[in-house]
Write a protein that holds these residues in place. Structure first.
Motif, mmCIF file in Angstrom:
data_model
loop_
_atom_site.group_PDB
_atom_site.id
_atom_site.type_symbol
_atom_site.label_atom_id
_atom_site.label_comp_id
_atom_site.label_asym_id
_atom_site.label_seq_id
_atom_site.Cartn_x
_atom_site.Cartn_y
_atom_site.Cartn_z
ATOM 1 N N HIS A 1 24.421 -0.560 89.138
ATOM 2 C CA HIS A 1 23.882 0.587 88.417
ATOM 3 C C HIS A 1 23.815 0.224 86.931
ATOM 4 C CE1 HIS A 1 28.250 1.116 87.903
ATOM 5 N NE2 HIS A 1 27.936 1.723 86.769
ATOM 6 N N ARG B 1 31.259 -6.618 87.904
ATOM 7 C CA ARG B 1 30.320 -7.680 88.241
ATOM 8 C C ARG B 1 30.943 -9.055 87.998
ATOM 9 N NH1 ARG B 1 24.808 -7.173 88.718
ATOM 10 N NH2 ARG B 1 25.416 -5.101 89.436
ATOM 11 N N ASP C 1 22.141 -15.380 92.281
ATOM 12 C CA ASP C 1 20.788 -15.219 91.727
ATOM 13 C C ASP C 1 19.793 -16.103 92.474
ATOM 14 O OD1 ASP C 1 21.675 -13.373 89.891
ATOM 15 O OD2 ASP C 1 21.932 -14.839 88.278
ATOM 16 N N ALA D 1 21.906 -0.285 83.112
ATOM 17 C CA ALA D 1 20.716 -0.980 82.629
ATOM 18 C C ALA D 1 20.455 -2.231 83.456
ATOM 19 C CB ALA D 1 20.901 -1.360 81.157
ATOM 20 N N GLY D 2 19.297 -2.260 84.102
ATOM 21 C CA GLY D 2 18.954 -3.405 84.943
ATOM 22 C C GLY D 2 19.895 -3.603 86.101
ATOM 23 N N ASN D 3 20.598 -2.529 86.499
ATOM 24 C CA ASN D 3 21.594 -2.623 87.588
ATOM 25 C C ASN D 3 22.593 -3.750 87.335
ATOM 26 O OD1 ASN D 3 20.684 -0.456 89.109
ATOM 27 N ND2 ASN D 3 19.297 -1.706 90.330
ATOM 28 N N SER D 4 22.966 -3.931 86.080
ATOM 29 C CA SER D 4 23.820 -5.046 85.694
ATOM 30 C C SER D 4 25.303 -4.753 85.838
ATOM 31 C CB SER D 4 23.537 -5.441 84.239
ATOM 32 O OG SER D 4 23.799 -4.346 83.364
ATOM 33 N N GLN D 5 25.660 -3.504 86.146
ATOM 34 C CA GLN D 5 27.057 -3.127 86.272
ATOM 35 C C GLN D 5 27.382 -2.776 87.724
ATOM 36 O OE1 GLN D 5 27.927 0.033 83.542
ATOM 37 N NE2 GLN D 5 27.084 -1.045 81.767
ATOM 38 N N HIS E 1 23.933 -2.378 95.076
ATOM 39 C CA HIS E 1 22.819 -2.781 94.201
ATOM 40 C C HIS E 1 23.137 -2.607 92.724
ATOM 41 C CE1 HIS E 1 22.257 1.511 93.858
ATOM 42 N NE2 HIS E 1 21.871 1.631 95.111
#
Length: 456
Positions: free
Chosen positions: A110, A34, A46, A112-116, A108
Motif C-alpha cells: 500500500h 518491506r 523484482d 505511494a507506488g504500493n511501496s509499503q 500487494h
C-alpha cells in the motif's frame, strides 16, 4: 488463531498443526515491513515479477478466515466460505493466521507506488479463503474442532475455481474421503501445497504423505533447513522441497497479536517462524508458475520446482531427495525461466494409489494414475465394448422377432397375399444402440458440500 510461540491443536481425534512457531514475535511498522521480507531480496522479487505476478490465478487458503480489508490485501480477497455457517470468510478479525498466509501469497502493499507493507510472491493473484474451524480465536494449545474436513474444503475450493490450494496445517490422518478429494483436485489440475510441521521430528503419515501433495519444509536465510531451539521443520520421505520459514514477516488481521508469553501487542505486522510460511511462499510461487505455464499439470509444475532448487552447502546432491530438504530449497526465478523439460504428467509422484476421481464430468473421466484429466482412452475403450455387446444382443433379438413374424405370416397367410392376418413389416428403432449415459452437470455447477453447525 493468534500467532504465538507454538500452536498445536487436537482436531477430530487427529493432530492438526496451524504449522506456526514463533521464535521472536515483534511488531513492525509499515515502512520497515518491506525491508524485513528477506526472502524477497533472496529471490530477486523484482526480476521474478517481470516474468509473472499471478494475474488470473486463484489461490485457496484452507485456514482461519482472511481480513480482506487489510491495506495490503484490499481487492484481492474473494468472499470464500466459513465452513461453520456458510458466511463469507473474507472479514476475519479474530484470527490472524489466514491473513498472514494470504499476505505472503498475494500481498500487494500500500502507500505511494504500493511501496509499503507486504509484497507477496504473487501480488496479482486472488485469495479464496476457506475457514475450516468451528470457532474463532482460542488460547494456545486449546483443542479446536473443525467445521468441515480437509477433504470437503479441498472439494469446495476446486469447485470455486482455485488453481492452487495452500494448507498451512498438518493432519496426521488422510482417509479415503481425503484421498478422493486429492484425486479430484489433481483431475482439475489444481496444485496442493502443505506445510510439513514445526516439531523438528520425522512424520511419514497424514495428508502430506499422500501422493499429489507438495509437502514443504522450512528453510533459513542461507537456504539450509530450519532447525533451532524454538522448533524445526519436520522431515519425511515425502518432503518435496524447502522454502523460507525463519524470521518471516506477515500481516495480522486486526492489529494485535500474542507474544511467546501470551501478552497481547498492537501492530499490523509481526515476525515469526514456521513451515506455515514456507507453504504460503511455495503456494505463491505455484501461482506464478500457473500463470506462465497454464497447460502444465500439478506434477509438471512441481517438476519445474524440484529441477531448479538451490542446494545448500553441506547437502549431498547425489543423494537427493532426502528426508530433510527434499530436492532442495525453492528458487522461484529459476523455476520460472530455466530450460526444464515438461516431463510426464505425474511429475515426481506415483499416483496409482489414489482413487479414481469422482464428483463431476471431468473427475469421472480423469485417470489419477496418469494425472491427465483429458486421458480417458481406457474408459472410452470399455464403453465401446459395452455398446458393441449391447448392439449384438439387440440384433439377435431383432432376428428372432423377424423369424417369428415370418413363421406367423406363413401360417396365417396360406390363402395368398392380402388375406386376413397379414402383418406389416416391423418398425425398427433408429440407431440400434442405446443413447450415451447422461453425465453429471459441468464442473462448478454442483451444490457445495454441507458444512458444520452454526457458530455458537
Amino acid at each position: 488463531m493468534r500467532f504465538a510461540h507454538r500452536t498445536l491443536r487436537a482436531i477430530g481425534g487427529a493432530a492438526m498443526v496451524g504449522a506456526l512457531v514463533l521464535g521472536t514475535a515483534s511488531a513492525a511498522s509499515a515502512d520497515a515491513t518491506r525491508n524485513a521480507q528477506w526472502q524477497n531480496k533472496a529471490f530477486d522479487i523484482d526480476a521474478v515479477h517481470k516474468v509473472a505476478t499471478g494475474k488470473g490465478v486463484t489461490v485457496a487458503v484452507l485456514d482461519a478466515g482472511v481480513d480482506g480489508e487489510h491495506p495490503d490485501l484490499t481487492g484481492s480477497v474473494l468472499a470464500g466460505k466459513r465452513c461453520s455457517d456458510g458466511q463469507p470468510a473474507n472479514r476475519e478479525v479474530d484470527d490472524d493466521h489466514g491473513t498472514g498466509m494470504a499476505s505472503l501469497i498475494a500481498g500487494h502493499g500500500h502507500g505511494a507506488g504500493n511501496s509499503q507493507g507486504m509484497l507477496g510472491m504473487a501480488p496479482d493473484a486472488k485469495i479464496l479463503p476457506v475457514d475450516i474451524y468451528k470457532t474463532d480465536g482460542g488460547t494456545i494449545g486449546e483443542a479446536r474442532p473443525v467445521a468441515c474436513t480437509v477433504g470437503e474444503a479441498i472439494r469446495y475450493a476446486v469447485d470455486q475455481g482455485a488453481d492452487v490450494i495452500n494448507m498451512s496445517l498438518s493432519n496426521d490422518y488422510a482417509g479415503a474421503a481425503t484421498k478422493d478429494a486429492i484425486a479430484y483436485a489433481i483431475a482439475h489440475d489444481v496444485v496442493l501445497v502443505q506445510a510439513s510441521g514445526n516439531d523438528g521430528v520425522e512424520n511419514n503419515s497424514g495428508i502430506g504423505s499422500t501422493p499429489g501433495i507438495a509437502q514443504v519444509g522450512g528453510s533459513t536465510q542461507d537456504g539450509s533447513r530450519w532447525d533451532d531451539d524454538n522448533g524445526g521443520s519436520n522431515y519425511s520421505k515425502q518432503l518435496m522441497f524447502t522454502a523460507p520459514g525463519k524470521d518471516m514477516t506477515v500481516a495480522t488481521s486486526n492489529g494485535d497479536f500474542d507474544d511467546a508469553d501470551g501478552n497481547s501487542h498492537k501492530g499490523d505486522y509481526l515476525t515469526t517462524d514456521g513451515t506455515s510460511m514456507s507453504s504460503a511462499v511455495a503456494s505463491g510461487t505455484f501461482a506464478l508458475l500457473k500463470q506462465k505455464y497454464p497447460d502444465y499439470t500439478p506434477g509438471q509444475l512441481v517438476n519445474r520446482v524440484i529441477k531448479s532448487t538451490y542446494i545448500a552447502k553441506g547437502v549431498d546432491k547425489s543423494k537427493l531427495p532426502d528426508s530433510y530438504v527434499g530436492y532442495g530449497d525453492l528458487s522461484p526465478l529459476k523455476a520460472l525461466t530455466a530450460n526444464i523439460p515438461k516431463g510426464g504428467a505425474n511429475g515426481p509422484w506415483d499416483l496409482s494409489s489414489l482413487p479414481k476421481a469422482s464428483g463431476d464430468t471431468a473427475g469421472a473421466s480423469a485417470s489419477p494414475a496418469t494425472g491427465n484429466a483429458s486421458d480417458s482412452s481406457g474408459d472410452d475403450s470399455s464403453n465401446m465394448l459395452l455398446y458393441v455387446g449391447i448392439g449384438i444382443a439387440a440384433l439377435v433379438v431383432i432376428v428372432v422377432v423377424v423369424v417369428i413374424i415370418i413363421v406367423s405370416r406363413n401360417k396365417n397367410n396360406r390363402g395368398g397375399p392380402g388375406a386376413p392376418g397379414t402383418m406389416p413389416p416391423p418398425a425398427y428403432h433408429q440407431g440400434g444402440y442405446p443413447s450415451q449415459p447422461q453425465q453429471p452437470g459441468p464442473y462448478g455447477q454442483q451444490q457445495p458440500p454441507q458444512w458444520g453447525p452454526p457458530r455458537q
